[in-house]
Design a protein around this motif. Sequence first.
Motif, PDB file in Angstrom:
ATOM      1  N   THR A  46      43.511 -33.206 -42.698  1.00 62.17           N
ATOM      2  CA  THR A  46      42.770 -31.991 -42.360  1.00 62.17           C
ATOM      3  C   THR A  46      41.295 -32.302 -42.366  1.00 62.17           C
ATOM      4  O   THR A  46      40.769 -32.832 -43.349  1.00 62.17           O
ATOM      5  CB  THR A  46      43.073 -30.862 -43.348  1.00 62.17           C
ATOM      6  N   LEU A  47      40.646 -32.011 -41.254  1.00 67.69           N
ATOM      7  CA  LEU A  47      39.199 -32.166 -41.142  1.00 67.69           C
ATOM      8  C   LEU A  47      38.568 -30.807 -41.400  1.00 67.69           C
ATOM      9  O   LEU A  47      38.940 -29.814 -40.783  1.00 67.69           O
ATOM     10  CB  LEU A  47      38.822 -32.680 -39.755  1.00 67.69           C
ATOM     11  N   GLU A  48      37.598 -30.794 -42.309  1.00 70.18           N
ATOM     12  CA  GLU A  48      36.999 -29.531 -42.717  1.00 70.18           C
ATOM     13  C   GLU A  48      35.707 -29.253 -41.934  1.00 70.18           C
ATOM     14  O   GLU A  48      34.942 -30.162 -41.617  1.00 70.18           O
ATOM     15  CB  GLU A  48      36.686 -29.555 -44.211  1.00 70.18           C
ATOM     16  N   CYS A  49      35.481 -27.978 -41.647  1.00 62.70           N
ATOM     17  CA  CYS A  49      34.257 -27.534 -40.992  1.00 62.70           C
ATOM     18  C   CYS A  49      33.880 -26.174 -41.549  1.00 62.70           C
ATOM     19  O   CYS A  49      34.705 -25.251 -41.535  1.00 62.70           O
ATOM     20  CB  CYS A  49      34.433 -27.451 -39.479  1.00 62.70           C
ATOM     21  N   SER A  50      32.642 -26.064 -42.012  1.00 68.18           N
ATOM     22  CA  SER A  50      32.154 -24.792 -42.543  1.00 68.18           C
ATOM     23  C   SER A  50      30.757 -24.517 -42.020  1.00 68.18           C
ATOM     24  O   SER A  50      29.951 -25.433 -41.891  1.00 68.18           O
ATOM     25  CB  SER A  50      32.116 -24.827 -44.069  1.00 68.18           C
ATOM     26  N   GLN A  51      30.500 -23.228 -41.751  1.00 70.16           N
ATOM     27  CA  GLN A  51      29.161 -22.825 -41.325  1.00 70.16           C
ATOM     28  C   GLN A  51      28.738 -21.583 -42.104  1.00 70.16           C
ATOM     29  O   GLN A  51      29.572 -20.738 -42.432  1.00 70.16           O
ATOM     30  CB  GLN A  51      29.095 -22.591 -39.802  1.00 70.16           C
ATOM     31  N   THR A  52      27.447 -21.522 -42.378  1.00 71.99           N
ATOM     32  CA  THR A  52      26.923 -20.417 -43.193  1.00 71.99           C
ATOM     33  C   THR A  52      26.045 -19.485 -42.381  1.00 71.99           C
ATOM     34  O   THR A  52      25.251 -18.732 -42.930  1.00 71.99           O
ATOM     35  CB  THR A  52      26.138 -20.975 -44.391  1.00 71.99           C
ATOM     36  N   MET A  53      26.161 -19.532 -41.066  1.00 69.22           N
ATOM     37  CA  MET A  53      25.304 -18.735 -40.190  1.00 69.22           C
ATOM     38  C   MET A  53      25.964 -17.427 -39.749  1.00 69.22           C
ATOM     39  O   MET A  53      25.362 -16.658 -39.002  1.00 69.22           O
ATOM     40  CB  MET A  53      24.922 -19.577 -38.964  1.00 69.22           C
ATOM     41  N   GLY A  54      27.203 -17.215 -40.157  1.00 71.42           N
ATOM     42  CA  GLY A  54      27.908 -15.996 -39.780  1.00 71.42           C
ATOM     43  C   GLY A  54      28.328 -15.956 -38.329  1.00 71.42           C
ATOM     44  O   GLY A  54      28.585 -14.876 -37.785  1.00 71.42           O
ATOM     45  N   HIS A  55      28.405 -17.112 -37.684  1.00 73.57           N
ATOM     46  CA  HIS A  55      28.772 -17.159 -36.270  1.00 73.57           C
ATOM     47  C   HIS A  55      30.237 -16.818 -36.066  1.00 73.57           C
ATOM     48  O   HIS A  55      31.112 -17.298 -36.790  1.00 73.57           O
ATOM     49  CB  HIS A  55      28.498 -18.539 -35.694  1.00 73.57           C
ATOM     50  N   ASP A  56      30.491 -16.014 -35.033  1.00 73.82           N
ATOM     51  CA  ASP A  56      31.879 -15.688 -34.700  1.00 73.82           C
ATOM     52  C   ASP A  56      32.573 -16.847 -33.993  1.00 73.82           C
ATOM     53  O   ASP A  56      33.755 -17.079 -34.184  1.00 73.82           O
ATOM     54  CB  ASP A  56      31.932 -14.456 -33.780  1.00 73.82           C
ATOM     55  N   LYS A  57      31.856 -17.524 -33.141  1.00 70.74           N
ATOM     56  CA  LYS A  57      32.469 -18.545 -32.283  1.00 70.74           C
ATOM     57  C   LYS A  57      32.342 -19.920 -32.915  1.00 70.74           C
ATOM     58  O   LYS A  57      31.269 -20.349 -33.314  1.00 70.74           O
ATOM     59  CB  LYS A  57      31.830 -18.509 -30.900  1.00 70.74           C
ATOM     60  N   MET A  58      33.476 -20.613 -32.969  1.00 71.47           N
ATOM     61  CA  MET A  58      33.488 -21.977 -33.488  1.00 71.47           C
ATOM     62  C   MET A  58      34.332 -22.849 -32.570  1.00 71.47           C
ATOM     63  O   MET A  58      35.219 -22.356 -31.858  1.00 71.47           O
ATOM     64  CB  MET A  58      34.018 -22.022 -34.926  1.00 71.47           C
ATOM     65  N   TYR A  59      34.029 -24.152 -32.601  1.00 67.10           N
ATOM     66  CA  TYR A  59      34.613 -25.084 -31.638  1.00 67.10           C
ATOM     67  C   TYR A  59      34.919 -26.422 -32.307  1.00 67.10           C
ATOM     68  O   TYR A  59      34.237 -26.830 -33.248  1.00 67.10           O
ATOM     69  CB  TYR A  59      33.619 -25.363 -30.494  1.00 67.10           C
TER      70      TYR A  59
END
Lengths: 115, 112
Positions: free
Chosen positions: B20-33
């Motif tokens: 499992t490759l993890e990805c996290s963002q703290t900008m509150g963005h709805d769209k992720m890729y």
Amino acid sequence: QQQVKQSPQSLIVQKGGISIINCAYENTAFDYFPWYQQFPGKGPALLIAIRPDVSEKKEGRFTISFNKSAKQFSLHIMDSQPGDSATYFCAASISSGGSARQLTFGSGTQLTVLP
Amino acid sequence: EADIYQTPRYLVIGTGKKITLECSQTMGHDKMYWYQQDPGMELHLIHYSYGVNSTEKGDLSSESTVSRIRTEHFPLTLESARPSHTSQYLCASSAGWNTEAFFGQGTRLTVV
């Protein structure tokens, strides 16, 4: 089907010269055209972007020229520097409506600026 | 610096393993890729998400799967890794389709 075609694949320019990278698109619904810069070992980062209501946008040494009728846009890097050596990607997206969709990227151009 | 993080940066794993490759963002963005990219080469979209509980396959067919249970988290899973999965995987997020996409630094995966 490649919707955004980018050329050249690689480009070598002398320091102080002008680097020009071209992109052509097919889908006339595209309405957002960014350029991304990627250094080795890093993710791409937004460099400059344009929307089709203007024909040119300039930010420092970087300029986007946009030709809506020809469905082409290009990146010009004036006074190219060795630090500009990177891979450049053009992209396009549709921002709204039923056809709204995420960025479609070109195939990339590896730019090398010789000192 | 963009507030989007990928872990691990590098992973070498044997054939058949689940990863499992993890990805996290703290900008509150709805769209992720998720993009797959061989070094210096074209970016291929393999998955994207409009928001929580929405995921779609991208332009490039992939044996990986994704989930979006929380806005900030978009992990990618390979149930059985193969050498053909060796590549760099880039995660990104944006507020909209016509706004800046922020990329993580990528995970360089090698399957031996």
